[in-house]
Structure formats: C-alpha cells, structure tokens
Enzyme design. Structure first.
Site, PDB file in Angstrom:
ATOM      1  N   GLY A  84      39.557  32.399  25.449  1.00 57.87           N
ATOM      2  CA  GLY A  84      39.785  32.154  23.891  1.00 57.87           C
ATOM      3  C   GLY A  84      39.626  31.702  23.411  1.00 57.87           C
ATOM      4  O   GLY A  84      38.484  31.273  21.738  1.00 57.87           O
TER       5      GLY A  84
ATOM      6  N   LYS B 204      33.070  36.606  39.032  1.00 60.21           N
ATOM      7  CA  LYS B 204      33.792  35.956  37.698  1.00 60.21           C
ATOM      8  C   LYS B 204      35.123  34.777  38.620  1.00 60.21           C
ATOM      9  O   LYS B 204      35.949  35.692  39.544  1.00 60.21           O
ATOM     10  CB  LYS B 204      34.795  37.159  37.364  1.00 60.21           C
ATOM     11  CG  LYS B 204      35.718  36.380  36.547  1.00 60.21           C
ATOM     12  CD  LYS B 204      36.132  38.050  35.886  1.00 60.21           C
ATOM     13  CE  LYS B 204      37.072  37.071  34.300  1.00 60.21           C
ATOM     14  NZ  LYS B 204      37.805  38.514  33.612  1.00 60.21           N
TER      15      LYS B 204
ATOM     16  N   CYS C 154      41.878  38.183  43.522  1.00 61.70           N
ATOM     17  CA  CYS C 154      42.770  39.064  44.229  1.00 61.70           C
ATOM     18  C   CYS C 154      43.155  39.144  45.386  1.00 61.70           C
ATOM     19  O   CYS C 154      42.371  38.270  46.042  1.00 61.70           O
ATOM     20  CB  CYS C 154      42.048  40.921  44.181  1.00 61.70           C
ATOM     21  SG  CYS C 154      41.586  41.607  42.440  1.00 61.70           S
TER      22      CYS C 154
ATOM     23  N   LYS D 247      37.606  47.368  32.081  1.00 59.06           N
ATOM     24  CA  LYS D 247      38.594  46.928  32.934  1.00 59.06           C
ATOM     25  C   LYS D 247      37.793  47.298  34.097  1.00 59.06           C
ATOM     26  O   LYS D 247      37.866  47.763  34.899  1.00 59.06           O
ATOM     27  CB  LYS D 247      40.241  47.961  32.725  1.00 59.06           C
ATOM     28  CG  LYS D 247      41.120  47.345  33.566  1.00 59.06           C
ATOM     29  CD  LYS D 247      42.194  47.009  32.922  1.00 59.06           C
ATOM     30  CE  LYS D 247      43.072  46.178  33.713  1.00 59.06           C
ATOM     31  NZ  LYS D 247      43.610  45.273  33.854  1.00 59.06           N
TER      32      LYS D 247
END
Ligand SMILES: Cc1cc2nc3c(=O)[nH]c(=O)nc-3n(C[C@H](O)[C@H](O)[C@H](O)COP(=O)(O)OP(=O)(O)OC[C@H]3O[C@@H](n4cnc5c(N)ncnc54)[C@H](O)[C@@H]3O)c2cc1C
Ligand SMILES: Cc1cc2nc3c(=O)[nH]c(=O)nc-3n(C[C@H](O)[C@H](O)[C@H](O)COP(=O)(O)OP(=O)(O)OC[C@H]3O[C@@H](n4cnc5c(N)ncnc54)[C@H](O)[C@@H]3O)c2cc1C
Ligand SMILES: Cc1cc2nc3c(=O)[nH]c(=O)nc-3n(C[C@H](O)[C@H](O)[C@H](O)COP(=O)(O)O)c2cc1C
Ligand SMILES: Cc1cc2nc3c(=O)[nH]c(=O)nc-3n(C[C@H](O)[C@H](O)[C@H](O)COP(=O)(O)O)c2cc1C
Ligand code: FES
Ligand code: FES
Lengths: 294, 322, 322, 294
Positions: free
Chosen positions: C255, C175, C138, C53
């Site tokens: 997904g 990312k 962010c 995470k």
C-alpha cells in the site's frame, strides 16, 4: 456526573447539505451550508460532523466542526456555518468545495455550553478558529443579561478569527497574538486574570487547543471562576457509539471515568477534566487497569 | 434468473440456528454501543438484531487515547473493550433494547474461561436475549496472554463453556479473527465445541505511525483494521467457511456499506450481515443497507432472502456458471 | 528534532545485508514486470532496485481471467504467476535490466524444494543480480498443496536450500505472507534457516463476488488483496518483526503510495520499501515516492535514510515519547 | 507473433489533463481533455487510461477508453477526446466532471490498428461507443486511398455513436439497431456479408463488445477478409506490467499464448484470438496447466 439518558444524543439529524458559500478568512475557510433542520436544534457549543471526499471517497470518517452560526429556513432553507483550517485531506477537500457542491451533515451534536442561571459576568476565550462558537454563545448570554467579555488569541493575526465581529458581540474585546502582530503580544492567559478581576467574572468559557483550555481553566479556577471548556478529541463517529473520543473526567462521585467527548462533551466543566492525564488511563480510573483485547 | 419482483414482496426472514430474525441486517459489535445513540436516526427495532458492544464481567477503562486512526477506506481502533461491566449492562442497556422492541444479540468477552462461563450464565439466561455472540479476540490471562481466537483448542474451550452455560434455545455464535493461518480450522473447532453459528470477521491487526511524534499513532500501539478496505478478506472468510462447513449459519461482517455488499455476503454463504464502521460514515447505514438489500434481492429475482444464502457456493459446487 | 536540511543533502544509501543500494525505493514483484514497460515513464536505474515478477522454472500460463477486481482503496489479483520460465528470463529480461544500469532483485517462486534450489543455482550465480527475493506464497506440490509461507518448517526449508545454492555475497530475502497466525514465528524460522532479510508483506487472501454472474469474480476464485487498503497490516508486520528480530534487514511493502507512507515504513523498521499497486494508479509512483521520501527525510531532520530506520522502535524501547 | 521489444510500450506519457468540455451524446458522454503530448503520439486504435475520483479517491485503478479524436497543441494545448458510457463509479465520476476539473491521463497506450499497405477496400464495424476510434481510422485509410465503409450498430438509437459523422468520414454507412429504432433491424453482422461482397472488402476493422468482435471475425474470415479487432479486457495497469488483461491468442508459431491486451493489443488479428476460450486457459496454451500461487 450527568445521567446516561441525558448523555445520549436525541436531537441530531442527518441531511444532504449544499454549499451556499465558501470563503477565505485569514488562514481559515468560512463554509456556509444549506442544511435543513440543523438550525432549529442548535445550541451554542454544538458541533456538526461533515462527510468528506464525495461518492468515491477513501475517507470514511466524518470531520467535526464547531457550529459558528445557524439561520433557520429562510430564502435558502436553513443554513449552518463553520470555520475551519485546511490541514489534512478532509479539510482540504472541504476547502475546495464550490457553491452547489454536496456535503452531508450530521448534527447538531454534543452538549452545548451550560448557561448561567443568574445574570453574571462571563469571559469568552477563543484560540484560533476556537472563537467560532463563542459568538452565538455571547448572544445567548446577552439575552440573559450576562456580561460577555471576549479574549481572542492566536499565533499571529491571520490566525485570529472574528476580532471585528467580537466588537459587536461582546462588551469588551481583548486580542492577543504570540508574535504581537495585533493586540497584546502573548497568550490569552496573560490578560485573563486582570479581566476576571476587573469585571468580576464568574464563568470563563473557552474553546481552542487543549493546552490553552488547560491553562485557561487553571487561571479561572485560581481566580474563583467556573470554567466551561469545549475540547477537541479525535472522533470516529461523533455520535457516541464508538468510544474513541474519550478523556479522563472526574465525576460527581469523585471517580475519574473515561468519558466520550462527543456526547458527554465537547463542553466540560474545565476543573473536572484531568488535563495533564489526557492520553493516559490515570491510575484509579473507573475500570482501570485494562488488559489487551480490541 | 431475473424475474420481475417488487422489493416490498421480498421475504427477508432469516434463520440463525434457533433464532428467526425478521431480516438479515444487524449492527456490528462495538459500532452501535447498545443502540440508544442510533435511535435518534432510526428505530433500532427495524433491524434484524442489534449486536451490543462486547461486554466483560467487570468495568473496563479501555486503552489510552488516541484510539483511532483513519486509513485508506478504513480505520484502526484500539478501544480496549471499554465498558461498564455486566451488571450495569443488564441493569440499564439490555432493558432499554427490550423496551424498544429491538432483538438484542449480546456480545460477551472474557479474559479467562471462568469469565466467559459467568457471562454466559448471566446473559444466556436473561429473557429477551436473541443470541449470544462470543468475542474470542481477547488475550487469555491464564495462557500467557495468547489470544483465544488464534488457537483452535482454546477457542473451542471458550465455546464449549459458553454453550454449556447458556439456556437451550438461545443460539451461541463465535466471532472469529481473520488473523490466523486457517480460519476454517478455528471454525471447525468451535463448531465441534458447540457453537451454533459463526460471525466472520473481527478486525485485522494493523498499525499506523504518526510522523509528528515518530511513534505508533494509537495509544494501544496496534489496533484493529475495519471498514470497506477489509471487505474482500471478510468475504473470503465467509466463502471458505461456507464451503468447508455447509449448514452452519454464518453472519458476515467486514466493510459492508451498501445493499450490494450485503447481497454479496449472502450469496457467498452468510445468513445475515452486520454493519459496523459504515455507521460512522452514515448513522443511517444499517437501515439504508436493509432497504438497499431488499431492492437488490428483488432485482436479482430472489423472493426470499434465504434463497440467496450460499447461492454462489451452490452454483460453484454444481460447476455451473450462472 | 526538526533541523533545517535540504532534501538534496539527504544521504539515501541503504544497506541490506551484503547489498548496498543507492536509495531505499524499489518496485514490488509482479507490479513492474521486468522494468522495460516503465522505462518510457522514468529511468529504472534511478531506483534503489527493480524487483522482477516472480519467475518459476518453467513457463506458466497463469490463471483464467478475470484476474482482477477493484476493491475499496485496493484490488484483488489472481495472476497465477504467469511467466516465461527461467530460461527466457535469463536470456532476455535480466540482460535488459543490466544494460540499463538497473539493480535487479530477482524474485523466484517454486512448487517444490527442488525447483527453488534450481532457481537459486541459476539466478543466484548470475553476475549482476543484487539480491534474490524468495516468494514462498506458493503451494507445495509435495505437501498436499500447502502454501510454504504458512508453515514455519516448510518456509525454513525453502530458505535453507536457496541460501545454500546462492553465491555468497548475494543476499537472500524471504517474502512473507500476512495470512498467518504469527508472522514473527515464520520470520524467525526463515532467518534461522539462512535468510539474510525479509520482505513484508505479500498480498492478503481475499474474494469478490460478481452479482451479475452470482459467482466469485476472479477466475482463480480467491485472489491477493493489495494497495493502500492493506498498508496498516503491512506496517504492523514490519513493526512486529523489527521488534522481534532487531538487526535483520526488512523491506516493507503493502500500500505504499507516497513519501510519507515510505517514511512510516522506515521509522517502523524497514530499511527499504517497495511500491506495487500504486504503479497502476501512477506509473511514475516509484520515482515520485523516492523524491517525496527525500523531502520528508529532510523535513524530519534525517540526514541519512539509515537514521530513520527503526526510529519508532528505538524510541518505543526507550519508552520515550519523542 | 510480435517480438517483445515491439510489445513494450515506448511512446506513452503521463499528463495532468484538464476538462475542456463534457457533453451528453445519446446515452454517452463525450469528454474533451486538454492533455499535452498525447495527440502527437496517437494512432487510431490507441487508448488512454484516466484516473478517477480525484485526490481522495478509493478507486486506484485507471479506466481505459479508446481515443476518439486528438488535436495537437493549438489555442488550448493539445486535446484528446473519448466517448464513454457511465455505468460504474469511475465512469460516473468522469460523467460528472466540469470544465477546468483535473483528470490525469496516461497514453497513448496499446497497439493501433494495422493499416493496409495497398489501397484496398475496408469495412469499419462499430458497436455502441465502439465506433469512437473508427473515425480517425477512416481518415487514415482515406489518406492511403483505401475505401472505408462503416457499419454502426447498437441496441437502440440512443446507443449509436457518430452515425452522422460517419457520413462524412466513410464512403458508405450502414446502421443497424436491435430494436429497429433506426437503420436495419438486427445486428451488425446481418448486413456485413453483403457489404463485403458488394465492395470487395479486404479488411474488416471492428470495435465493440467481445461477442460482436467474435461474430464479425467469423463473418470476415468466412468471406476471405482479414479482420482487425479492438478488444476490451479488464485492465489493472494498462501499461503492460500486471498481467491481468490477458486473452488466448494464437502466435505465428501456432502456439496459443495468454497475451496482454494492453500492450500486445487491444487490436488483434481477429482470426488469431480464441474467442470461445476467453475466460479459460485452453489446453495446450504455452505454460498451461498452471498451479496455484499468486
Ligand atoms: C468537537 C470538535 C470541534 C471541532 N471544531 C473545529 C472547527 O471549528 N474548526 C476546525 O478547523 N477544526 C475543528 N475541529 C478539528 C477538525 O475536526 C479537524 O481539523 C479535522 O477533522 C481534520 O481533518 P483532516 O482530514 O484535515 O485531517 P486528518 O489528519 O487527515 O484527519 C484524519 C482523522 O483524524 C481526525 N482528526 C484529525 N485532527 C483532528 C482534530 N484536531 N480533532 C478531531 N479529530 C481530528 C479526523 O476527523 C479524521 O478522522 C474540531 C474537532 C472536534 C472534535
Ligand atoms: C482498451 C479499452 C478501451 C475501452 N474503450 C472504451 C470507450 O471508448 N468507451 C467506454 O465507455 N468504455 C470503454 N472501455 C471500457 C471502460 O474501460 C469501462 O467501462 C470502465 O473502466 C468501467 O469503469 P467503471 O468505474 O464505470 O466500472 P467498474 O465496474 O466500477 O470498474 C471496476 C474496475 O473494472 C474495470 N472494468 C470494468 N468494466 C470494464 C470493461 N468493460 N473493460 C475494461 N475494464 C473494465 C475498471 O477499469 C475498473 O478497474 C474500454 C476498455 C478497454 C480495456
Ligand atoms: C470502534 C470499533 C469497536 C469495535 N468493538 C468491537 C467489540 O467490542 N467486539 C467485537 O466483537 N468487535 C468489535 N469491533 C469489530 C466490529 O464488530 C467488526 O467485526 C469489524 O469492525 C469489521 O466490520 P466493519 O468493517 O463493518 O466495521 C469493533 C470495531 C470498531 C471499528
Ligand atoms: C498484479 C499483482 C501481481 C503480483 N505478483 C507478485 C509476484 O509475482 N510475486 C510476489 O512476490 N508478489 C506479487 N505481488 C504482490 C506485491 O509484490 C506486493 O507484495 C503486494 O501487492 C503488496 O504491495 P502493494 O500494496 O504496494 O501492491 C503482486 C501484486 C499484484 C497487485
Ligand atoms: S466519537 Fe464515537 S463515541 Fe465519541
Ligand atoms: S493491464 Fe496490466 S498488463 Fe495489461
């Protein structure tokens, strides 16, 4: 080509169907649904669009199936029957249905097989489950005193559908399998020229894989017969509103158009379909070349 | 706030700039052709409006097949705006809608400013057209094929010519793409350029691979993602734009399948909704959504559909947790 | 091209810049915590890597609840990067992963360039870290709260400081967010700034309304959309970036639920894949996807996972319809 | 607070369950699944997470249910039982399941009720289907020679679960309904003070709606009893990896943390939960205030 008015579906209904029976036939599934209002409107070559996955389904799109048989309201209400192969999640779900399960039905859809005005001899060529819509057609042809000669082909015996029933429905039956497990070893197009010659066939009806339809059309045309082919294109709506199911078809004006196989088909005059150009926009097509946008 | 209200008593009228519609439910462009095919299932005159498939000046053959791929709770399409061109549309499709008492909202698409202007002049001055919806998710042939909808300046230019060439009293709606960094910036730009309202959202750009061919499944390689899968993105776009541009009429579209979905769009700020992909699942979807919306409005104590519009935004602004 | 191949014979090794992984399947950041909770279902050492995470410098309480909403074939989350901060992570979570022979890819997130740099120095020099994944979705507190991932310049700056402060030999992956007008522009910018590879994609911004409260359902108002619903968008991002920046290692995420899905990402250009939301449906999903991917590779005649990477792009470039 | 190691689930399994029976009980559904491996690991207060919608489902997330009863492998293999109300699509789907249908099970999950070390008197307070996990708890308490007094409440009689069974399981049973259709008219908290005083209750266990848990805790604390509450927070994963299911709980260090109710709960000491602040990040919470990002 046919006028727009004629192309717009007028006769379809949407009904909550209920499974009456669901049986294995070779590798196929023969599903009978109680679905009032379909039978009365159906002509040979029409199809139904079934919803799949139930109330919690991630699969939005309906699955299209040729109508095999219909019975107007009787003991059970009207029924409609389809024959299908389970390959993806939607057909797998249908294969798992039990009596009394609910399946929503939209139909009958599409343009049916055109029938001869005269009592001529006809060949009905079915590949795999593609034979399903030919039995009702054979009946209609007989009513018009047309000869109905069936040619059923498949890769192997378990993929043939209705060979026995064909004996009752047709004047003659020829079976071919690619592996020779039953009938003539080869393709439906192998016995076709002889059949056409022997019975002076005027019209060749066919339903099955696209490659087969193209080959059957070539043989029919070469032998001077008309061909009526029921195509199978990926469909999102089945009712003519989405434009996904198009293929290049030559119009009466000689111009190729990208036409919707769900409302202007699925039955087309085989010699009007540009078989080799399916999956492309052939040069000279009405409105080509397009540019981006979606 | 739950007051006993009968569905039949709910006033469904919605106001979209100069257009007043009997109810807030429409078809989505490209998902209902020009209405004819749906008439066998329900009377298209029952809808607030029928939005037609985006029409271009000239006939278009569209993209090669396959043109669709099913995806989880959605689908991809790459139709490529196949259509007969504006002449055939005005000669055949629009008259059909008017004869059948439908309220037509005509979606137009162009590949240059000139084309949009020409379409606006022709469509925007034809009696009976309830509004124009401007599909700007098209490549601009005059600007390296960049999509109008992705650039605030280009998007604004399209809306300014369309507004200029459309008759007064016929509202012009810009339909925006969600595939941008800030949909609020695009919204602001097209509204400043003259758009009377906004349609949110067009499809998301997606792709599917066919492992049988090891190639993208769609003939057009990429395609537009639609259906319930994208509903949260559409609802977010409506919410953001409603907060940023209060008072601008919004039409919500993207994954709407039920009356509950429709009411969510209304309370997030939409004055009307469009039903698209759900039609492929259920040809009755537009009228079913309308009936369900009526029931939901009543159940939540809204005597008028208009009272629901932006309810969540207002309660958020007041800082009230209703 | 279908050659009889036994799944067991497929070579699954994948190369991601300086990191060589035993196989291309990882967990997605935020969907597997730091691996401990999954160990009761399978051995996390079986995976190509465990992506942790996103960790921030300081402890974070995250956003108010509700933090999730189920959506069609997907979900929205607004966790708000709740976490214990880098000290606790390095003291407790990273050692656990290393003790259990997992390959940790540490996801870092900051609200300023300085924070990213500090995290890079601390994480990027800790032995055992297989790679750093830089979550740039962010808000930048030093730039009006604008999200780093939405601006090529800001995104590039983050990657340049992280690359600068991370030990050589430890690859740095950026990312990216799909919520941009051109993901290729952002990709190009972060690669030029020093990113060794890219992770595509983070969640899409979405919203849900709760009709019981008439308010947005999530405590954080908007949230991130994930799950199979977004797979076509993720696959499109991989395809576009693989075509625009050939040779840059890509990790596909969005997904993925089955081995078929995973192979689609590989042939679209990804060298590895991450499994996120599918874990909530099936805690065994990462190892199941791995086993299924092995079977699919064999079935399609790929003796090495590497041979599948970008297969569709190459056949497209050759203009070959395989 | 508990250490991280203890918080990480260790004992859950994932099994393909099969419906053994599915029965209506008042407004609820009592579902029995054959699911090997769950029973052996279960303690009172654990829950299971069931997948919904089958293979074609658009619903990815599992639904959490308190374990009502388990039986280790016997004639049918081990079983696990839950009691649920059908309200949304997932529970509706479960309500429609028939014997032999497949339902995937993950469990047992969460921290169970803490049991008293001494043979003290306990109250077990259940609201609606919240009584389900209390019967196994009552059994465990009896094994430890603790008194078990049950208070079951609901809006109306059809929403009570297990009032009859409670008579066998508990030393005393008090029933309340808001409409007075059965038992005392009112809330579970109405008879609770008297019960605590009468039986010198030391621990009050409760399971039910959050408002009830908060009120029960208040009463228990006011009367000097410990409270153990089983909370119900929206959960995406149920196994501790997603951080959606948090609520503000005061740690042993006096600091409020947002803790995961799926692994650090669902059972919490009632007086540690900041009931009034649920749905917020209270000022002073560890790591507050946060800023954006997701
Ligand atoms: C007019 C018509 C008649 C048909 N008649 C029959 C029949 O009698 N028996 C039978 O077994 N099949 C028939 N098919 C094919 C049948 O529709 C597909 O096999 C079925 O849709 C596949 O669904 P799936 O979920 O199993 O596969 P998937 O691959 O998961 O389907 C995904 C999507 O692609 C579409 N699709 C996939 N394959 C086809 C296909 N071959 N044709 C059209 N759409 C497709 C599906 O409808 C769905 O939207 C017919 C198709 C058409 C167009
Ligand atoms: C630890 C625990 C134990 C539970 N025990 C029981 C029980 O014994 N009997 C029972 O009837 N219900 C119980 N619930 C509530 C049950 O999980 C929900 O009623 C159910 O998930 C709702 O699913 P749905 O599809 O019907 O509703 P939807 O509203 O469609 O659900 C949408 C999403 O929200 C989540 N959700 C909705 N309501 C709740 C809720 N109240 N709690 C948690 N998640 C929710 C669902 O899991 C799903 O992910 C329990 C919940 C938890 C967390
Ligand atoms: C097959 C198909 C064709 C579409 N054609 C158009 C179009 O011509 N013009 C347009 O603005 N949008 C078009 N759209 C987008 C829809 O109008 C709508 O914005 C989008 O699909 C999201 O809504 P939905 O999820 O309800 O379908 C099309 C969508 C689909 C699925
Ligand atoms: C609950 C949840 C928490 C997430 N937390 C993070 C995070 O901390 N950092 C990050 O980079 N991505 C985070 N993500 C995004 C995922 O890593 C992934 O990019 C996204 O969910 C798409 O993949 P999926 O559809 O497989 O879940 C989170 C996603 C979910 C659902
Ligand atoms: S399937 Fe939609 S137009 Fe034919
Ligand atoms: S539900 Fe995922 S951490 Fe608790």
């Amino acid at each position: 080509m046919v006028s727009t008015e004629a192309m717009v579906g007028r006769g379809a209904v949407q009904v909550d169907g209920e499974v009456l029976s669901n049986k294995r036939v070779g590798v196929y599934h023969h599903l009978t649904l109680v679905a009032d209002g379909i039978a009365e409107r159906t002509k040979p070559g029409n199809f139904v669009a079934l919803s799949v996955g139930g109330a919690t389904s991630a699969h939005l799109l309906r699955r299209a199936f040729s109508i095999y048989r219909v019975r107007p309201a009787g003991v059970y209400g009207g029924t409609v029957e389809v024959v299908f192969a389970a390959h993806g999640p939607g057909t797998q779900w249908l294969a798992d249905r039990q009596p009394h399960d609910a399946v929503n039905v939209v139909g009958p859809l599409g343009r049916p097989f055109a029938l001869p005005k005269e009592p001529v001899a006809c060949a009905l060529v079915g590949g795999g489950y593609g034979s399903a819509p030919l039995f009702a057609l054979a009946e209609k042809l007989r009513e018009r005193s047309c000869g109905a000669h069936m040619v059923l082909g498949a890769a192997t015996e378990s993929r043939l559908f209705g060979a026995l029933e064909a004996k009752r429905a047709a004047q003659s039956v020829t079976v071919t399998t690619e592996d020779g497990s039953v009938g003539i070893k080869g393709l439906v197009t192998d016995p076709l020229p002889g059949l056409i010659a022997r019975h002076s066939i005027d019209v060749v009806y066919s339903c099955g894989p696209m490659g087969m339809l193209s080959a059957v059309t070539r043989v029919a045309t070469a032998h001077g017969a008309w061909s009526q082919t029921a195509v199978e294109e990926s469909m999102a709506c089945g009712i003519g509103v989405c434009m996904t199911c198009v293929l290049p078809v030559i119009g009466d004006d000689g111009v190729t158009k990208m036409v919707r196989s769900c409302v202007e088909g699925p039955v087309f005059a085989g010699d009007k379909v540009r078989w080799d150009d399916i999956g492309t926009i052939p040069a000279g097509t009405f409105g080509a070349p397009g540019m981006g946008g979606h | 706030m739950v007051v006993a209200l009968r569905p039949a008593d709910v006033d469904l009228v919605t106001e979209l700039a100069d257009a007043s519609l009997a109810n807030p439910v429409m078809t989505a462009s490209g998902c209902a052709a020009s209405g004819q095919e749906l008439q066998q299932f329900f009377d298209v005159a029952e809808l607030g409006a029928v939005v037609t498939k985006s029409i271009m000046r000239d006939a278009r053959s569209g993209r090669a097949t396959p043109r669709m791929a099913e995806t989880p709770s959605g689908m991809l399409n790459s139709i490529g705006l196949q259509g007969p061109g504006i002449n055939a549309f005005l000669a055949r499709d629009l008259p059909w809608l008017l004869q059948h008492d439908a309220r037509p909202i005509v979606s137009i698409a162009g590949s240059s400013l000139g084309e949009y202007a020409e379409l606006a002049r022709r469509v925007g001055n034809t009696p009976g057209v309830a509004a124009i919806e401007v599909n700007i998710s098209c490549p601009n042939v005059e600007d390296r094929g960049l999509v109008f909808a992705c650039d605030p300046v280009q998007a604004g230019r399209v809306l300014s010519v369309v507004r200029r060439d459309t008759a007064r009293g016929v509202p012009v709606f810009a339909k925006l793409s969600p595939d941008v960094t800030s949909i609020v910036d695009i919204a602001r730009s097209v509204v400043e350029a003259g758009a009377d309202g906004l349609v949110l959202i067009n499809t998301l750009l997606g792709l599917d691979i066919d492992l049988a061919t090891m190639r993208p499944r769609l003939g057009g390689v990429t395609g537009g993602l639609s259906g319930p899968a994208i509903r949260p993105v559409a609802l977010r776009a409506v919410w953001q734009v409603a907060n940023a541009l209060p008072g601008i009429p919004l039409i919500g579209v993207g994954g709407i399948r039920t009356g509950v979905d429709a009411l969510e769009f209304l309370v997030a700020g939409a004055s009307a909704v469009q039903v698209g992909t759900a039609i492929f699942n259920d040809p009755h979807a537009p009228v079913r959504v309308l009936a369900e919306l009526r029931t939901e409005l009543a159940a939540h104590g809204f005597a008028r559909a208009r009272d629901a519009v932006g309810f969540a935004n207002r309660s958020a602004a007041r800082g009230v947790l209703v």
